[in-house]
Design a protein around this motif. Structure first.
Motif, PDB file in Angstrom:
ATOM      1  N   LYS A  15       0.834  -1.211   0.000  1.00 23.23           N
ATOM      2  CA  LYS A  15       0.000   0.000   0.000  1.00 23.23           C
ATOM      3  C   LYS A  15       0.866   1.256   0.000  1.00 23.23           C
ATOM      4  O   LYS A  15       0.622   2.198  -0.759  1.00 23.23           O
ATOM      5  CB  LYS A  15      -0.925  -0.007   1.214  1.00 23.23           C
ATOM      6  N   SER A  26       2.431   1.742  -3.325  1.00 18.12           N
ATOM      7  CA  SER A  26       1.458   2.249  -4.294  1.00 18.12           C
ATOM      8  C   SER A  26       1.285   3.767  -4.154  1.00 18.12           C
ATOM      9  O   SER A  26       1.247   4.496  -5.156  1.00 18.12           O
ATOM     10  CB  SER A  26       0.114   1.538  -4.087  1.00 18.12           C
ATOM     11  N   LEU A  51       5.384  -2.838  -7.800  1.00 16.45           N
ATOM     12  CA  LEU A  51       5.582  -1.534  -7.191  1.00 16.45           C
ATOM     13  C   LEU A  51       6.583  -1.573  -6.041  1.00 16.45           C
ATOM     14  O   LEU A  51       7.302  -0.609  -5.809  1.00 16.45           O
ATOM     15  CB  LEU A  51       4.242  -0.991  -6.669  1.00 16.45           C
ATOM     16  N   LYS A  57       1.293   1.364 -15.032  1.00 17.87           N
ATOM     17  CA  LYS A  57       1.259   1.799 -13.638  1.00 17.87           C
ATOM     18  C   LYS A  57       1.657   3.258 -13.490  1.00 17.87           C
ATOM     19  O   LYS A  57       0.941   4.055 -12.914  1.00 17.87           O
ATOM     20  CB  LYS A  57       2.213   0.926 -12.807  1.00 17.87           C
ATOM     21  N   LEU A 100      -4.217   1.084 -10.598  1.00 21.02           N
ATOM     22  CA  LEU A 100      -3.852   2.175  -9.691  1.00 21.02           C
ATOM     23  C   LEU A 100      -4.863   3.320  -9.763  1.00 21.02           C
ATOM     24  O   LEU A 100      -5.508   3.526 -10.792  1.00 21.02           O
ATOM     25  CB  LEU A 100      -2.460   2.706 -10.025  1.00 21.02           C
TER      26      LEU A 100
END
Length: 796
Positions: free
Chosen positions: A406, A409, A491, A534, A578
């Protein structure tokens, strides 16, 4: 201690390199702020520099600039002025440009500022002398005037100093740019007002007329928002500064009221503006002027009532389906305080609440919010601060990486959004907005480095083999493997700035493999989806290199590279996961379209970029194909002459022709068009239009006009018939206006985008500004009124 003694102490300390310069610092506590305080600050600077090297460092001018600009507007203090003039004597013969590039530019700017202060001091001394003579009193200011003139002559007699001043003028902020500083615009407007003897009410009226015409003509999108912000935010600030040039606040508010009375009579113009903006434009403008104290409350109410009565008889505005669309003026005015709030939010510690910051940035991307906020920031002088905070945010995301998916991201999104926003700002408002001031010993942020070396811009040719495109080979190999083998970009543990620096070399490897049959088109499609799936920044960096690469290829070698650009610009084949992906793609598409525009035009290639809802490049490819540019120039000038003003589209065409044909070709052919006119009213109109067109590059045009075109006309008897009245008189007026604009104003008018040096221009500078100090400048002779100079030709 008297100021005179203090000055002598400073000079003595300078000569002897007095090491205990702490004396000056300690002395400051005994003096109130003011002139003496400024001189003591100079003492600090001088004594500190004396300990560092054998001659004054260029940085000393920065201290002088601070001292004379902070609190030194009282030119009646003769002893204080004399002390500062003596300080100027110290460095005037010792200026050098042997430091870093940014230090040399700083030296040029500081010298220009010091010279401006000296000119103001000269004017104040002359005014004191005049008042004293009229009153029959002793000639106050005579000695100070003589001292100022002596320093002016000494400073400007050096070719080196004149060259430094010329560089400083070229580095100044732009003519009427939304991001430019307000003061240069105010001074340029005042120069035009004085030069053309325009009464203040009519002058303010012409400003409003130009603004409304600009709004009406501007295409929907960014250009319209720029004009709206300029009209409703920047121009009221300009008028506030113009009050200083009037005889009193009351007089100026009456002039502004009179200007609005005239404006309200131009009902077709206001009705058209209202229809274009879907609102009562005059009402918004009156409210903003009232906030700035430019109109009394009674005047505002009276003017609003008159306009409301006129609008009852106006033609139907926008249709019912657009009734719920909020007008741009209202949105721009509401965006201005929002910019301030966002700047405060950006000052917070990013590591403490990155998710909250991400939410704020995500809302900025929706609809036209970003364009509104940027336009409001630009019009109020906050855009550079805005960009600086996004550079700091982008730099924050380059340090460290997380194992938490998380958090990884959020970091990826913060990097991507800040990178895309900075690219968009650089393309919309110029890269100079992004670049920071000189950073002594500080590391240059990643984005600044990338933008300067890797980002395509108008008039900037990149080398695809530049070291910036050749990073560590092991990182490139791992990135290629990641793009080729993974189903999607991971990521966690990703350093996005390193990926952005490595992507160019990775794309080269992938291209070579594709061209040699190692990779199939399906693999290329998967790789490009991975690149943009992404973090859109990777696609921007990849296309930046591809644009530079395509320029170096032959016509038969470009196919695969252009297909790669097409794949990176096209829609994503797989699903995106995303946040804010669609919003980021809109910005990415606009950035890629601007990056590719030149190379696509040169290769006659069409690439369909995802629709952004507006025409993102309204003034691109303006010249008609297969027409001689001279024919285009004469045709467009004839149209603006008939219309009576230079509209936005025409000024962009003139700008393109200027850079395509060169300054001499451009100026010479337009002067020929002026000399063709035989009716007085047409020649006067042509002069005003040419003056506005020449503002595209006033310094260069003036050099060509005075140094080449006019001498050619005056020395060739076969052309003397062209100089008869009225065209000859009109040409003389135009030459004087151009000379005044270029050399009487202390602020430059050239934006960074207009600083394109042509070979012919460099030759002009060499001929007009000789390197030999002993040879009188040809330009000074051209501007001189000395009748005894045999080198100056008289008019036929």
């Amino acid at each position: 201690m008297k100021v005179v003694n203090l000055k002598q102490a400073i000079l003595q300390a300078w000569k002897e390199r007095w090491s205990d310069y702490q004396w000056a610092i300690n002395m400051k506590k005994f003096f109130p702020k003011g002139a003496t305080w400024d001189i003591l600050n100079l003492a600090d600077a001088l004594l500190e520099q004396a300990m560092i090297g054998p001659s004054p460092n260029p940085l000393i001018l920065s201290y002088l600039k601070y001292a004379i600009s902070s609190q030194f507007d009282d030119f009646s203090r003769d002893l204080c002025i004399q002390a500062l003039l003596d300080v100027m004597d110290m460095f005037c013969d010792r200026l050098s440009c042997h430091g870093k590039a940014e230090e040399c530019i700083g030296l040029c700017r500081a010298l220009l500022s010091a010279l401006h202060w000296l000119l103001r001091c000269t004017a104040a001394s002359a005014e004191r002398l005049r008042e004293g003579l009229e009153a029959g009193a002793p000639a106050a200011g005579e000695k100070q005037l003589a001292m100022c003139l002596q320093r002016l002559e000494k400073t400007l007699s050096s070719t080196k100093n004149r060259a430094l001043l010329h560089i400083a003028k070229l580095e100044e902020a732009c003519t009427m740019n939304l991001t430019g500083e307000t003061q240069p615009l105010v001074e340029q407007l005042m120069m035009v007002k004085r030069m053309q003897h325009i009464p203040t009410p009519l002058f303010v009226l012409e400003i409003w007329k130009a603004c409304f015409v600009g709004i009406i003509e501007s295409p929907e999108g960014t250009e319209e928002l720029k004009w709206t912000a300029f009209t409703f935010l920047k121009i009221p600030q300009v008028l506030v500064k113009l009050k200083k040039y009037s005889h009193g606040d009351r007089d100026f508010t009456e002039d502004v009221n009179c200007a609005f009375e005239f404006l309200l009579k131009l009902t077709p113009l206001l009705d058209k503006a209202d229809q274009h903006c879907n609102c009562d434009c005059a009402n918004f403008l009156l409210q903003e002027c009232s906030k700035q104290g430019l109109l009394s409350e009674a005047s505002v109410n009276n003017l609003m009532a008159k306009r409301a009565l006129d609008r009852e008889h106006a033609p139907q505005l926008k249709s019912g389906e657009n009734a719920n669309i909020q007008p741009n003026p209202g949105l721009i005015l509401r965006a201005e305080p929002t910019v301030t709030n966002i700047l405060k939010t950006m000052d917070a510690d990013h590591s403490k609440s990155p998710e909250g910051l991400l939410g704020v940035l995500g809302h900025m991307l929706s609809g036209k919010s970003l364009d509104l906020l940027l336009a409001a920031a630009a019009a109020t002088g906050k855009l550079k601060s805005f960009a600086r905070k996004f550079i700091n945010l982008n730099e924050f995301t380059t340090h460290g990486s997380e194992d938490n998916p998380k958090a990884a991201s959020v970091r990826a999104l913060l990097f991507d959004i800040s990178f895309l926003m900075l690219c968009y700002v650089a393309q919309t408002y110029g890269s100079e907005v992004i670049l920071s001031e000189s950073r002594t010993g500080a590391e240059v942020p990643f984005f600044e480095t990338w933008m300067q070396t890797c980002m395509p811009e108008e008039g900037k040719i990149l080398n695809p083999d530049h070291p910036c495109f050749r990073p560590d080979s092991t990182k490139v190999e791992s990135l290629v493997a990641l793009l080729n083998n993974s189903s999607e970009m991971k990521l966690v543990q990703m350093k996005w700035h390193e990926a952005c620096l490595s992507i160019s070399a990775a794309i080269l490897e992938i291209l070579n493999a594709w061209e040699n049959g190692v990779l199939a088109f399906e693999s290329i499609q998967k790789i490009t989806d991975n690149i943009k799936g992404k973090v859109c920044s990777l696609a921007v960096c990849a296309v930046a290199w591809l644009v530079a690469h395509v320029r170096m290829l032959g016509l038969d070698e470009r196919e695969k590279s252009l297909q790669m650009i097409r794949q990176l610009a096209g829609p994503l084949c797989s699903e995106n996961t995303l946040q804010f992906y669609n919003e980021r793609v809109v910005i990415m598409s606009s950035i890629l379209e601007h990056m590719c525009a030149d190379v696509l035009q040169q290769t006659a290639t069409q690439i369909k970029f995802p629709s952004t809802g507006v025409d993102t490049m309204p003034y691109w490819n303006l010249l008609p194909p297969k027409r001689p540019i001279k024919e285009v120039l004469t045709d467009i000038f004839a149209k603006v002459l008939e219309k009576g003003w230079v509209d936005s589209r025409s000024i962009h065409i003139f700008d393109t022709l200027l850079h395509m044909g060169g300054v001499y070709w451009f100026c010479n052919n337009l002067i020929k068009e002026l000399l063709k006119e035989t009716r007085k009213e047409h020649t006067l109109r042509a002069v005003e239009l040419l003056y506005s067109i020449f503002c595209l590059d006033m310094q260069q045009v003036t050099l060509v006009l005075l140094g080449h075109i006019l001498p050619g006309l005056l020395t060739d008897s076969s052309k003397w018939h062209n100089l008869m009245d009225p065209p000859g008189t009109a040409l003389a007026k135009l030459a004087v206006w151009c000379a005044l604009s270029s050399y009487s104003s202390h602020k430059g008018q050239v934006s960074t985008r207009q600083k394109k040096r042509h070979r012919e221009d460099i030759e002009d500078y060499i001929s007009l500004f000789p390197l030999d100090d002993t040879q009188p400048s040809k330009l000074m002779r051209l501007l001189s009124s000395n009748e005894d100079d045999t080198n100056v030709l008289s008019s036929p």
